[in-house]
Design a protein around this motif. Structure first.
Motif, PDB file in Angstrom:
ATOM      1  N   LYS A  53      38.781  31.342  45.696  1.00 31.84           N
ATOM      2  CA  LYS A  53      37.956  32.202  44.847  1.00 31.84           C
ATOM      3  C   LYS A  53      38.167  33.675  45.195  1.00 31.84           C
ATOM      4  O   LYS A  53      38.233  34.540  44.317  1.00 31.84           O
ATOM      5  CB  LYS A  53      36.484  31.826  44.991  1.00 31.84           C
ATOM      6  CG  LYS A  53      36.143  30.438  44.454  1.00 31.84           C
ATOM      7  CD  LYS A  53      34.656  30.139  44.577  1.00 31.84           C
ATOM      8  CE  LYS A  53      34.331  28.771  44.006  1.00 31.84           C
ATOM      9  NZ  LYS A  53      32.879  28.442  44.134  1.00 31.84           N
ATOM     10  N   THR A  54      38.296  33.955  46.497  1.00 31.49           N
ATOM     11  CA  THR A  54      38.589  35.325  46.919  1.00 31.49           C
ATOM     12  C   THR A  54      39.954  35.756  46.414  1.00 31.49           C
ATOM     13  O   THR A  54      40.128  36.878  45.923  1.00 31.49           O
ATOM     14  CB  THR A  54      38.536  35.437  48.449  1.00 31.49           C
ATOM     15  OG1 THR A  54      37.258  35.011  48.924  1.00 31.49           O
ATOM     16  CG2 THR A  54      38.785  36.873  48.894  1.00 31.49           C
ATOM     17  N   PHE A  55      40.938  34.864  46.504  1.00 29.62           N
ATOM     18  CA  PHE A  55      42.291  35.201  46.051  1.00 29.62           C
ATOM     19  C   PHE A  55      42.317  35.498  44.552  1.00 29.62           C
ATOM     20  O   PHE A  55      43.046  36.391  44.097  1.00 29.62           O
ATOM     21  CB  PHE A  55      43.262  34.065  46.378  1.00 29.62           C
ATOM     22  CG  PHE A  55      43.440  33.811  47.857  1.00 29.62           C
ATOM     23  CD1 PHE A  55      43.376  34.842  48.774  1.00 29.62           C
ATOM     24  CD2 PHE A  55      43.677  32.521  48.332  1.00 29.62           C
ATOM     25  CE1 PHE A  55      43.547  34.614  50.140  1.00 29.62           C
ATOM     26  CE2 PHE A  55      43.845  32.285  49.683  1.00 29.62           C
ATOM     27  CZ  PHE A  55      43.774  33.335  50.586  1.00 29.62           C
ATOM     28  N   MET A  56      41.553  34.744  43.777  1.00 31.62           N
ATOM     29  CA  MET A  56      41.516  34.982  42.336  1.00 31.62           C
ATOM     30  C   MET A  56      40.959  36.377  42.035  1.00 31.62           C
ATOM     31  O   MET A  56      41.447  37.073  41.130  1.00 31.62           O
ATOM     32  CB  MET A  56      40.672  33.910  41.648  1.00 31.62           C
ATOM     33  CG  MET A  56      41.289  32.517  41.654  1.00 31.62           C
ATOM     34  SD  MET A  56      42.756  32.376  40.603  1.00 31.62           S
ATOM     35  CE  MET A  56      41.999  32.236  38.984  1.00 31.62           C
ATOM     36  N   LYS A  57      39.951  36.816  42.775  1.00 34.72           N
ATOM     37  CA  LYS A  57      39.395  38.152  42.590  1.00 34.72           C
ATOM     38  C   LYS A  57      40.410  39.219  42.978  1.00 34.72           C
ATOM     39  O   LYS A  57      40.567  40.244  42.292  1.00 34.72           O
ATOM     40  CB  LYS A  57      38.114  38.300  43.407  1.00 34.72           C
ATOM     41  CG  LYS A  57      36.958  37.434  42.935  1.00 34.72           C
ATOM     42  CD  LYS A  57      35.748  37.595  43.832  1.00 34.72           C
ATOM     43  CE  LYS A  57      34.598  36.695  43.389  1.00 34.72           C
ATOM     44  NZ  LYS A  57      33.409  36.809  44.289  1.00 34.72           N
ATOM     45  N   LEU A  58      41.112  38.995  44.082  1.00 32.45           N
ATOM     46  CA  LEU A  58      42.107  39.966  44.539  1.00 32.45           C
ATOM     47  C   LEU A  58      43.268  40.088  43.552  1.00 32.45           C
ATOM     48  O   LEU A  58      43.834  41.172  43.376  1.00 32.45           O
ATOM     49  CB  LEU A  58      42.624  39.581  45.922  1.00 32.45           C
ATOM     50  CG  LEU A  58      41.620  39.699  47.075  1.00 32.45           C
ATOM     51  CD1 LEU A  58      42.204  39.124  48.355  1.00 32.45           C
ATOM     52  CD2 LEU A  58      41.199  41.148  47.281  1.00 32.45           C
ATOM     53  N   ALA A  59      43.619  38.966  42.897  1.00 27.84           N
ATOM     54  CA  ALA A  59      44.726  38.992  41.935  1.00 27.84           C
ATOM     55  C   ALA A  59      44.413  39.920  40.764  1.00 27.84           C
ATOM     56  O   ALA A  59      45.327  40.553  40.203  1.00 27.84           O
ATOM     57  CB  ALA A  59      45.015  37.583  41.432  1.00 27.84           C
ATOM     58  N   LYS A  60      43.148  40.033  40.386  1.00 19.11           N
ATOM     59  CA  LYS A  60      42.771  40.931  39.300  1.00 19.11           C
ATOM     60  C   LYS A  60      43.008  42.387  39.677  1.00 19.11           C
ATOM     61  O   LYS A  60      43.286  43.232  38.816  1.00 19.11           O
ATOM     62  CB  LYS A  60      41.302  40.712  38.937  1.00 19.11           C
ATOM     63  CG  LYS A  60      41.007  39.348  38.337  1.00 19.11           C
ATOM     64  CD  LYS A  60      39.506  39.186  38.042  1.00 19.11           C
ATOM     65  CE  LYS A  60      39.221  37.810  37.457  1.00 19.11           C
ATOM     66  NZ  LYS A  60      37.755  37.627  37.194  1.00 19.11           N
ATOM     67  N   GLN A  61      42.939  42.670  40.967  1.00 19.66           N
ATOM     68  CA  GLN A  61      43.105  44.045  41.425  1.00 19.66           C
ATOM     69  C   GLN A  61      44.543  44.375  41.815  1.00 19.66           C
ATOM     70  O   GLN A  61      45.032  45.476  41.519  1.00 19.66           O
ATOM     71  CB  GLN A  61      42.186  44.290  42.630  1.00 19.66           C
ATOM     72  CG  GLN A  61      42.225  45.716  43.177  1.00 19.66           C
ATOM     73  CD  GLN A  61      41.224  45.925  44.303  1.00 19.66           C
ATOM     74  OE1 GLN A  61      40.441  45.026  44.633  1.00 19.66           O
ATOM     75  NE2 GLN A  61      41.227  47.113  44.879  1.00 19.66           N
ATOM     76  N   TYR A  62      45.242  43.404  42.438  1.00 17.83           N
ATOM     77  CA  TYR A  62      46.551  43.701  43.003  1.00 17.83           C
ATOM     78  C   TYR A  62      47.715  43.024  42.280  1.00 17.83           C
ATOM     79  O   TYR A  62      48.872  43.259  42.620  1.00 17.83           O
ATOM     80  CB  TYR A  62      46.579  43.309  44.486  1.00 17.83           C
ATOM     81  CG  TYR A  62      45.608  44.107  45.317  1.00 17.83           C
ATOM     82  CD1 TYR A  62      45.879  45.421  45.675  1.00 17.83           C
ATOM     83  CD2 TYR A  62      44.399  43.551  45.727  1.00 17.83           C
ATOM     84  CE1 TYR A  62      44.985  46.157  46.435  1.00 17.83           C
ATOM     85  CE2 TYR A  62      43.487  44.275  46.488  1.00 17.83           C
ATOM     86  CZ  TYR A  62      43.790  45.583  46.832  1.00 17.83           C
ATOM     87  OH  TYR A  62      42.895  46.306  47.575  1.00 17.83           O
ATOM     88  N   GLY A  63      47.419  42.170  41.295  1.00 17.89           N
ATOM     89  CA  GLY A  63      48.487  41.498  40.580  1.00 17.89           C
ATOM     90  C   GLY A  63      48.727  40.089  41.094  1.00 17.89           C
ATOM     91  O   GLY A  63      48.017  39.591  41.972  1.00 17.89           O
ATOM     92  N   THR A  64      49.755  39.449  40.566  1.00 19.84           N
ATOM     93  CA  THR A  64      49.984  38.030  40.866  1.00 19.84           C
ATOM     94  C   THR A  64      50.749  37.792  42.161  1.00 19.84           C
ATOM     95  O   THR A  64      50.929  36.649  42.569  1.00 19.84           O
ATOM     96  CB  THR A  64      50.745  37.370  39.709  1.00 19.84           C
ATOM     97  OG1 THR A  64      52.025  38.006  39.549  1.00 19.84           O
ATOM     98  CG2 THR A  64      49.961  37.465  38.402  1.00 19.84           C
ATOM     99  N   VAL A  65      51.208  38.856  42.807  1.00 20.62           N
ATOM    100  CA  VAL A  65      51.856  38.754  44.122  1.00 20.62           C
ATOM    101  C   VAL A  65      51.221  39.817  45.016  1.00 20.62           C
ATOM    102  O   VAL A  65      51.341  41.019  44.749  1.00 20.62           O
ATOM    103  CB  VAL A  65      53.374  38.987  44.043  1.00 20.62           C
ATOM    104  CG1 VAL A  65      54.011  38.786  45.424  1.00 20.62           C
ATOM    105  CG2 VAL A  65      54.024  38.072  43.025  1.00 20.62           C
ATOM    106  N   PHE A  66      50.510  39.387  46.067  1.00 19.43           N
ATOM    107  CA  PHE A  66      49.861  40.363  46.936  1.00 19.43           C
ATOM    108  C   PHE A  66      49.811  39.856  48.376  1.00 19.43           C
ATOM    109  O   PHE A  66      50.090  38.681  48.654  1.00 19.43           O
ATOM    110  CB  PHE A  66      48.458  40.722  46.427  1.00 19.43           C
ATOM    111  CG  PHE A  66      47.503  39.565  46.320  1.00 19.43           C
ATOM    112  CD1 PHE A  66      46.694  39.189  47.381  1.00 19.43           C
ATOM    113  CD2 PHE A  66      47.400  38.846  45.126  1.00 19.43           C
ATOM    114  CE1 PHE A  66      45.805  38.134  47.271  1.00 19.43           C
ATOM    115  CE2 PHE A  66      46.513  37.786  45.004  1.00 19.43           C
ATOM    116  CZ  PHE A  66      45.715  37.429  46.078  1.00 19.43           C
TER     117      PHE A  66
END
Length: 488
Positions: A53-66
């Motif tokens: 769930k945290t990764f899904m939130k981060l993907a919105k900010q940093y893109g699909t590779v972070f």
């Protein structure tokens, strides 16, 4: 010792190691990511129970590779079906290794199939695939075993006479008997003490793997081992499981006839006796124990948990359950369910796929780069741990109209025919995809249709149905009770 005390102790003991080692990572052209705190990295902002769930939130900010940091370790996270396919299929060689996570490295020691790498993994995977095919995977022989077990499970559920019961043990036992028939040519009664012991060891470890203690161990293994109890309990359970399995194959070795091999363990023991270099290099007892543990755990947990999700969802969505009943009645009637029925049952097939998608049993796959790779404009060094977020594919809005809803129409066309969806990857994709995928698909169809052919599943009076996953290494449903009402 509480978590706050553990963290404080780690700070005091590890701060020097942090300043010595954290800065050594080459940050040149790495994927972006949240700012990492000294020593902790990003761990304090993670949802420990559901990191995806945290990764899904981060993907919105940093893109699909972070990039994220957990403790002093660096991870590359891949999100979205297109990105996962690009990495695991188009760059399969580069992303072909299994991540060296401390808890799994310590328990597997590099043996077996799930957490091994290099030539050992290639040999064990080749042997496993060939042996599973030889002993029935995808063939009528294993289908007959599954249908026989379906009958046993149906009789067990009938014994409750519509009264509320917890389905966990009997479903786990039924599914476990299928993998045990391949491993040992043996079937256990559902109340057999040995079977119950084996299942409890695996289930307890799956729970413990998501605990804060194991999270700390994976970040600081040398310290957390002495400060938390969870890693010690996992190691103890693995040793007990290994002793039980060793006892079983020792008996089989005494009865082994290389000209009449009965199961996977017989096939492995025969390889030991061939006298070839790989007989001693790869076909040793340590590899056998871990291979059996890998197959037992995967064969028991994923299919049984998916079936439990299926029953829970049928109770929750009674109108969908009724449509499945109608299709079963129209296509099968009272005949024994068989795989050949599946092509005539698009709605039921779609429901099973949607159960798997929404259950999302393994939200993340852990990989490592086998070599330096430039991926989507970013440089990822050899040996970097990669988190392939399978959850993000199963919830990808570009492929699923209602990603957060239970919607079988995701797998049906406008004419009601079954349609495939390429983002449906619960078994992962690429070189590390699940070796038992075909067996699992057969089990799910036969068990699910047998249960729905014989019962209507309803919640006990006054019960509240909670679709929130329980905390664990896999997304299992929380414990619930069900009433299995006989349909005939």
């Amino acid at each position: 010792m509480d978590l706050a005390t553990v963290l404080l102790t780690i700070i005091l003991i590890s701060i020097f190691a942090y300043f010595c080692s954290f800065g050594k990572y080459n940050k040149k052209n790495l994927p972006p990511g949240p700012r990492a705190l000294p020593l902790f990295g990003n761990i304090l902002t993670m949802d420990i129970g559901a990191p995806h769930k945290t990764f899904m939130k981060l993907a919105k900010q940093y893109g699909t590779v972070f990039t994220v940091h957990l403790g002093r370790s660096k991870f590359i996270v891949l999100c979205g079906y297109d990105t996962l396919k690009d990495a695991l299929v188009n760059h399969a060689e580069a992303f072909s290794e299994r991540a060296k996570v401390p808890i799994f490295t310590a328990t597997s020691k590099g043996y077996g199939i799930v957490f091994s790498n290099g030539e050992n993994w290639k040999v064990m995977r080749r042997f496993t695939l060939q042996t599973l095919r030889d002993y029935g995977m995808g063939k009528r022989t294993i289908e007959d075993r599954i249908t026989q077990e379906c009958d046993c499970l149906v009789q067990k559920l009938r014994s409750y006479e519509g009264r509320p019961f917890s389905d966990t043990t009997c479903i786990y036992a039924a599914v476990t008997n299928i993998i045990m028939s391949i491993l040992l040519s043996k079937r256990y009664d559902y109340e057999d003490p040995t079977l119950l012991r084996l299942m409890s060891l695996i289930c307890e470890n799956i729970k413990l793997l998501s605990s804060p203690g194991v999270m700390l161990y994976n970040c600081y293994p040398n310290l957390a081992y002495y400060l938390t109890r969870a890693p010690k309990k996992i190691f103890k359970n693995i040793n007990i499981f290994g002793d039980l399995i060793r006892e079983s194959f020792t008996k089989q070795e005494q009865e082994l006839d290389v000209n009449d091999q009965r199961n996977l363990i017989d096939a492995f023991l025969t390889k030991q006796r061939e006298g070839k270099p790989e007989s001693t290099q790869y076909y040793h007892n340590e590899n056998l124990i871990m291979l059996v543990a890998d197959l037992f755990g995967a064969g028991m947990e994923t299919t049984s948990t998916t079936l439990r999700w299926g029953i829970l969802l049928m109770m929750k969505y009674s109108e969908i359950q009724q449509k499945v009943h109608d299709e079963i009645e129209r296509v099968m009637g009272s005949a024994q369910p068989q795989m050949e029925h599946r092509k005539e049952m698009p709605y039921t097939d779609a429901v099973i796929h949607e159960i798997q998608r929404l259950a999302d049993l393994a939200p993340s796959g852990l990989y490592a780069t086998a070599k330096d790779v430039t991926f989507r404009g970013y440089f990822i060094p050899q040996g970097t741990t990669v988190i392939a977020l399978l959850h993000s594919a199963l919830r990808d809005k570009d492929y699923f109209e209602k990603p957060d809803d239970f919607y079988p129409e995701h797998f049906l066309d406008s004419h009601g025919n079954f349609k495939k969806n390429e983002a449906f990857i619960p078994f992962s994709i690429g070189k590390r995809s699940c070796t038992g995928e075909n067996l699992a698909k057969m089990e799910l169809f036969l068990f699910f249709t047998s249960l729905l052919q014989n019962f209507t599943f309803r919640p006990p009076p006054g019960a509240t149905l909670d679709l929130t996953p329980d905390r664990g290494f896999t997304n299992a449903p929380k414990p619930y009770e069900v009433c299995a009402i006989p349909r005939s």
